[in-house]
Design a protein around this motif. Sequence first.
Motif, PDB file in Angstrom:
ATOM      1  N   TYR A  88     -31.164  -5.782  26.404  1.00 58.26           N
ATOM      2  CA  TYR A  88     -32.567  -6.212  26.406  1.00 58.26           C
ATOM      3  C   TYR A  88     -33.203  -5.918  27.759  1.00 58.26           C
ATOM      4  CZ  TYR A  88     -31.110  -8.889  22.278  1.00 58.26           C
ATOM      5  OH  TYR A  88     -30.611  -9.262  21.068  1.00 58.26           O
ATOM      6  N   LYS A 122     -32.219 -17.607  24.510  1.00 55.66           N
ATOM      7  CA  LYS A 122     -32.643 -16.228  24.701  1.00 55.66           C
ATOM      8  C   LYS A 122     -32.730 -15.934  26.197  1.00 55.66           C
ATOM      9  CE  LYS A 122     -35.377 -15.229  20.608  1.00 55.66           C
ATOM     10  NZ  LYS A 122     -36.696 -14.815  20.135  1.00 55.66           N
ATOM     11  N   GLU A 126     -35.187 -10.938  26.686  1.00 57.17           N
ATOM     12  CA  GLU A 126     -35.387 -11.059  25.240  1.00 57.17           C
ATOM     13  C   GLU A 126     -36.655 -11.849  24.935  1.00 57.17           C
ATOM     14  OE1 GLU A 126     -32.834 -12.137  21.224  1.00 57.17           O
ATOM     15  OE2 GLU A 126     -32.005 -12.662  23.172  1.00 57.17           O
TER      16      GLU A 126
END
Length: 151
Positions: A88, A122, A126
């Motif tokens: 990410y 997260k 992300e």
Amino acid sequence: MQNTDYFKKLQNCIICSVNNKRVVIEENGREFIIENFDCKKLEKVRVDGCLITSGIKCDYSVIVDRNSQDLNSVYLIELKGSDAKHGYKQLLQTYNFFISNFQFTSMHLRIVFTKDSKPQLKSPAEKMISKLVAEKKITFKKKSGDMTEKI
């Protein structure tokens, strides 16, 4: 604003320019497959180690129907082993590089990984990707195993 130095560098990082109905990008035992039934011009660009030589960056970019003025549709592709969280970051950093140096119509971030560790929270990268998706600035897909994209 288009950065002409990076636009020239992009030219040197194009691995192939094709209009095949099927294009496969593979690395780390993962495949990203493009089904290109309209036979659009696709340019596969090596980002890591060519277009961007330092810092965090994704593996490849695929540019769809580029013209002399902008890149039109851009796919940023990260083919990971198991560290999706780092993937990410790589996609987000590469996205930031592209918005600073190129003009494009649409941006699509894709990550293909072997195994997702499914963290409870997260990561900041992300969360930022989710925010960009919500603002309709990008599309984002992730998949464990190989991924096929129809364009």
